[in-house]
Design a protein around this motif. Structure first.
Motif, PDB file in Angstrom:
ATOM      1  N   SER A  65       0.828  -1.193   0.000  1.00 38.47           N
ATOM      2  CA  SER A  65       0.000   0.000   0.000  1.00 38.47           C
ATOM      3  C   SER A  65       0.864   1.246   0.000  1.00 38.47           C
ATOM      4  O   SER A  65       2.065   1.195   0.251  1.00 38.47           O
ATOM      5  CB  SER A  65      -0.901   0.020   1.233  1.00 38.47           C
ATOM      6  N   ALA A  66       0.204   2.394  -0.264  1.00 38.94           N
ATOM      7  CA  ALA A  66       0.914   3.656  -0.179  1.00 38.94           C
ATOM      8  C   ALA A  66       1.464   3.823   1.220  1.00 38.94           C
ATOM      9  O   ALA A  66       0.811   3.523   2.197  1.00 38.94           O
ATOM     10  CB  ALA A  66      -0.034   4.804  -0.517  1.00 38.94           C
ATOM     11  N   ASN A 119      -4.444   0.480  -1.998  1.00 28.87           N
ATOM     12  CA  ASN A 119      -4.546   1.802  -1.372  1.00 28.87           C
ATOM     13  C   ASN A 119      -5.691   1.848  -0.360  1.00 28.87           C
ATOM     14  O   ASN A 119      -6.702   1.158  -0.504  1.00 28.87           O
ATOM     15  CB  ASN A 119      -4.789   2.887  -2.425  1.00 28.87           C
ATOM     16  N   CYS A 121      -6.946   5.386   1.197  1.00 29.21           N
ATOM     17  CA  CYS A 121      -6.654   6.809   1.341  1.00 29.21           C
ATOM     18  C   CYS A 121      -7.945   7.627   1.325  1.00 29.21           C
ATOM     19  O   CYS A 121      -8.873   7.309   0.568  1.00 29.21           O
ATOM     20  CB  CYS A 121      -5.776   7.303   0.191  1.00 29.21           C
ATOM     21  N   CYS A 268      -3.186   8.288   4.035  1.00 31.95           N
ATOM     22  CA  CYS A 268      -3.365   6.889   3.659  1.00 31.95           C
ATOM     23  C   CYS A 268      -2.964   5.998   4.824  1.00 31.95           C
ATOM     24  O   CYS A 268      -2.075   6.341   5.615  1.00 31.95           O
ATOM     25  CB  CYS A 268      -2.488   6.528   2.458  1.00 31.95           C
TER      26      CYS A 268
END
Length: 277
Positions: A65-66, A119, A121, A268
């Motif tokens: 993930s970010a 992601n 976010c 995020c």
């Protein structure tokens, strides 16, 4: 789950707001049946977009993930979403459910989210609490009316194999869990006083106390005993999330409101993992 490739999860949210005090607690018992969305232009409150059950769910891993690879986090069981859905085949604990955004009716205006791929976010502005408001049921006070915005992750959300829709989340037996770790990144991570990590169970929520252990940008680790009832007015001997570990419904990251100003945010959540006993 590989047998559910390409199927659409139907979505509905029923958020029940209860009273709270000046701590800005959201007081929700959470969405009952949700799916993540792929870069939605509107925050979810009473309805949400649908999500496609991703392929290869059993191959999901942490660190995608970010927000980085999670090298500073303790080892644990990765709870990695794919297009807003954590599949039970992807983790040894059998956690399954949607990862999604939700917000009060004012804060959801202009709220955007991104649950594409791994992601998780959200971006927007949490409302200023109007202390002169007339609370609308089921909210019981103005902090219940203007509680903010959040990212949530249901821990035990079955799929109705007849309708192929997400069912109501049910309690998850987290007896093997002692805490959670995750990373926070973004251009506008809320200040510690405006940010909470929470575990929710059938009897209510347990949340982080910013004055003693705040959420921060980067890696975070919270034991269940770090999360207490009524965290906005902590008292000695408050019950902790360990008391609901056998019946957890979801975990969440909440942007907290106040009566002085709005709270902008853009952040995020990544590399979520459950820490086991």
């Amino acid at each position: 789950m590989k047998s559910a490739l390409g199927l659409i999860l139907g979505v509905s949210i029923l958020a029940t707001l209860v009273g709270c005090d000046g701590g800005g607690d959201d007081g929700t018992d959470g969405p009952k049946a949700v799916g993540g969305s792929n870069s939605s232009a509107a925050g979810t409150s009473s309805t949400a977009g649908s999500t496609v059950l991703p392929s290869g769910g059993s191959d999901a891993t942490a660190g995608t993930s970010a927000g980085g690879g999670g090298g500073d986090l303790p080892p644990g069981v990765p709870l990695t979403p794919t297009d807003g859905w954590v599949d039970k085949a992807s983790n040894t604990l059998g956690v399954q459910g949607a990862m999604f955004s939700y917000a009060d009716d004012t804060s959801k205006m202009g709220l955007t989210d991104d649950f594409m791929g791994s992601n998780a976010c959200i971006k927007g502005t949490a409302a200023k609490v109007d202390l002169k408001c007339t609370p609308m049921a089921p909210a019981m006070d103005c902090y219940g009316q203007f509680w903010g915005a959040a990212i949530g992750l249901n821990l035990n959300q079955p799929i109705d194999m007849t309708t192929m829709m997400g069912s109501d989340p049910v309690p998850f037996d987290g007896s093997a869990i002692k805490g959670f770790a995750f990373e926070v990144s973004g251009t506008m991570v809320p200040a510690p006083k405006d940010f909470r990590f929470k575990v929710e169970g059938p009897s209510g929520e347990f949340c982080s106390v910013y004055g003693t252990k705040p959420i921060k940008t980067g890696p975070n680790t919270f034991m269940l005993d770090d999360l207490i009832t009524a965290c906005w007015k902590p008292v000695m001997g408050a019950a902790t999330a360990s008391t609901t570990k056998s019946s957890m419904l979801k975990i969440a990251w909440q942007v907290v409101t106040n009566s002085t100003s709005t709270v902008p945010f853009d952040f995020c959540i990544a590399n979520v993992r459950a820490l086991t006993e």
